[in-house]
Design an enzyme around this catalytic site. Structure first.
Site, PDB file in Angstrom:
ATOM      1  N   PHE A   1       0.867  -1.184   0.000  1.00 33.07           N
ATOM      2  CA  PHE A   1       0.000   0.000   0.000  1.00 33.07           C
ATOM      3  C   PHE A   1       0.896   1.223   0.000  1.00 33.07           C
ATOM      4  O   PHE A   1       1.629   1.480   0.944  1.00 33.07           O
ATOM      5  CB  PHE A   1      -0.946   0.051   1.209  1.00 33.07           C
ATOM      6  CG  PHE A   1      -1.897   1.218   1.094  1.00 33.07           C
ATOM      7  CD1 PHE A   1      -3.079   1.092   0.379  1.00 33.07           C
ATOM      8  CD2 PHE A   1      -1.573   2.454   1.623  1.00 33.07           C
ATOM      9  CE1 PHE A   1      -3.939   2.191   0.213  1.00 33.07           C
ATOM     10  CE2 PHE A   1      -2.415   3.553   1.463  1.00 33.07           C
ATOM     11  CZ  PHE A   1      -3.607   3.414   0.771  1.00 33.07           C
TER      12      PHE A   1
ATOM     13  N   ASP B   1       9.578   2.995   1.735  1.00 32.89           N
ATOM     14  CA  ASP B   1       8.392   3.805   2.011  1.00 32.89           C
ATOM     15  C   ASP B   1       8.103   3.694   3.506  1.00 32.89           C
ATOM     16  O   ASP B   1       7.552   2.705   3.972  1.00 32.89           O
ATOM     17  CB  ASP B   1       7.195   3.317   1.185  1.00 32.89           C
ATOM     18  CG  ASP B   1       5.929   4.146   1.473  1.00 32.89           C
ATOM     19  OD1 ASP B   1       5.928   4.913   2.456  1.00 32.89           O
ATOM     20  OD2 ASP B   1       4.944   4.003   0.719  1.00 32.89           O
TER      21      ASP B   1
ATOM     22  N   LYS C   1       2.864  11.570   6.897  1.00 27.52           N
ATOM     23  CA  LYS C   1       2.102  11.390   8.143  1.00 27.52           C
ATOM     24  C   LYS C   1       2.722  12.081   9.357  1.00 27.52           C
ATOM     25  O   LYS C   1       2.556  13.280   9.531  1.00 27.52           O
ATOM     26  CB  LYS C   1       1.909   9.892   8.403  1.00 27.52           C
ATOM     27  CG  LYS C   1       1.037   9.205   7.324  1.00 27.52           C
ATOM     28  CD  LYS C   1       0.684   7.798   7.739  1.00 27.52           C
ATOM     29  CE  LYS C   1       0.100   6.974   6.622  1.00 27.52           C
ATOM     30  NZ  LYS C   1      -1.323   6.835   6.623  1.00 27.52           N
TER      31      LYS C   1
END
Ligand code: PLP
Length: 430
Positions: free
Chosen positions: A150, A237, A278
């Site tokens: 994801f 990531d 984030k």
């Protein structure tokens, strides 16, 4: 009544949900809780009920809700200068760029806003590097990704997802990706050697959205070694796993708990490109970043990539404050310590339980697997009941519940939460 006056009026739960249902696209399926305030590890709904937040906005609010240092930096900068675009310099961006590159140990940063944008940026950077530095023929570069990945929701990113729900009817898809099983070093070696056109390997050091899958101990290190030996970029990531979430500053830090750059540590695996988002802002503001050394980042020239908001002064001020909080409050150590207690306690319960089968994760990124099918609504019903019992969590992939509280939690609060979770699970024993 002006819309701002209306916004300051208290909406009830039903009214707030009805507005979103009628006027908002139905691209999410939220729990029926309407939140209006947050502080530290707590959020409150519009009826005044208090909850422990065990999602942290998908690991964005690592520093806790409305952290005073982060909010202070944001307010101060918002009252001074919010946006210049990159058409001009601003007096915060360079300071932030120096700070963030030193913090993570890279030559340069490319600032963006959301995680998906940072991933897109990385894919472009990797391809350009492949054509201009590695010598791959134009339009032939391939990037290796993992099944179950994801990385966000853009057209290119969903092109290499194998989640049908994320992909179906969004084609035609972007070409140039090869997917291999996660945590399969032989498959990586084979894929890297399958063609001379392999430009990079994009990987989540722990697959969060897929259900918190932690790879074998040496997977990341061995994957980097294979990439390095073949002149393939190793791309991490860490949008979800980064910024102390897994008990280290980055998941690629392995077992090292220091809060600043730690490339000297034996356990550390330096990615060629590091993607953050984030918690880079503590959840206060959309801030993402792509970090790399000059030999890679310098392939990007003026006009070839950018974003109106990327690198704005508010984002710069917020990110510096958010990263300082991580170090000042020892969030990596705390995540590591509390995460172990969480897994130990849940593990003990699971030995005697038939509703939960497994707890897994690292630091404070954990998941409990519920003993039912992916299609069942048991995990959803457990989350609804958890909310009634004062704790907010959300299923990921049907029968898996992710537990990721803010990292500012105390041990006493964590033990309180473990009791809520176990008591709630007991209500569902078969
Ligand atoms: C590993 C990873 N990469 C990228 C993203 C996308 O981030 P955003 O939702 O900010 O676009 C996410 C979001 O959950 C993620 O977990």
């Amino acid at each position: 009544m002006s819309v701002l006056e209306k916004m300051s009026q208290n909406l009830g739960t039903a009214e707030a949900i009805a507005l979103e249902e009628k006027y908002g696209a139905h691209n999410y399926h939220p729990l029926p809780v309407v939140l209006s305030r947050g502080e530290g590890v707590y959020v409150w709904d519009v009826e005044g009920k208090k909850y422990y937040d065990f999602l942290s906005a998908y690991s964005a609010v690592n520093q806790g809700h409305c952290h005073p240092k982060i909010v202070g930096a944001m307010v101060q900068q918002a009252q001074t200068l919010t946006l210049t675009s990159r058409a001009f310099y601003n007096d915060k961006l360079g300071v932030y760029e120096q700070f963030v590159t030193h913090y993570f140990g890279f030559d340069k940063v490319l600032p963006m806003n959301t995680g998906a944008e940072a991933v897109e940026t990385t894919l472009k950077l990797c391809r350009k590097w492949a054509y201009e530095q590695k010598g791959i023929n134009e339009n032939e570069a391939q990037i290796i990704v993992c099944d179950g990945n994801f990385h966000g929701r853009t057209t290119t990113i969903i092109s290499f997802s194998n989640d049908e729900n994320a992909r179906k009817n969004f084609g035609p898809y972007t070409a140039g990706f090869i997917s291999i099983p996660y945590d399969d070093i032989e498959a990586l070696e084979k894929a890297v050697n399958s063609s001379k056109n392999i430009a990079g390997f994009l990987v989540e050091p722990i697959q969060g959205e897929a259900g918190v899958y932690t790879p074998s101990e040496d997977f990341i290190k061995r994957a980097k070694a294979i990439c390095q030996a073949n002149n393939v970029l190793f791309i991490a990531d860490e949008v979800q796993t980064g910024i102390a979430r897994t008990g280290s500053l980055l998941a690629v830090c392995g077992n090292c708990t220091c809060e600043a750059k730690c490339e000297k540590q034996e356990t550390y695996t330096q990615p060629d490109i590091l993607i953050l988002g984030k918690a880079l802002s503590g959840g206060a503001y959309p801030v993402s970043a792509v970090l790399a050394n000059d030999s890679i980042m310098n392939v990007i020239k003026p006009g070839q990539h950018g974003s109106t908001f990327g690198g704005n002064p508010v984002a710069a001020a917020v990110a510096m404050a958010a990263l300082e909080v991580v170090a000042e409050e020892n969030l990596a150590q705390n995540a590591r310590k509390l995460g172990k207690i969480f897994r130990d306690e849940l593990g003990k319960f699971i030995e005697t339980s038939n509703i939960a089968t497994l707890v897994r994760g690292k630091g404070l990124l954990n998941a409990v697997v519920i003993n039912d099918t992916e299609e069942s609504d048991t995990a959803w019903n457990i989350c609804v009941r958890l909310a009634e019992n004062g704790l907010l969590a959300k299923p990921t992939h049907g029968n898996i519940i992710r537990f990721a509280p803010p990292l500012v939690m105390t041990e006493e609060q964590l033990r309180d939460c473990v009791a809520i979770i176990i008591n709630t699970l007991k209500e569902f024993e078969k």
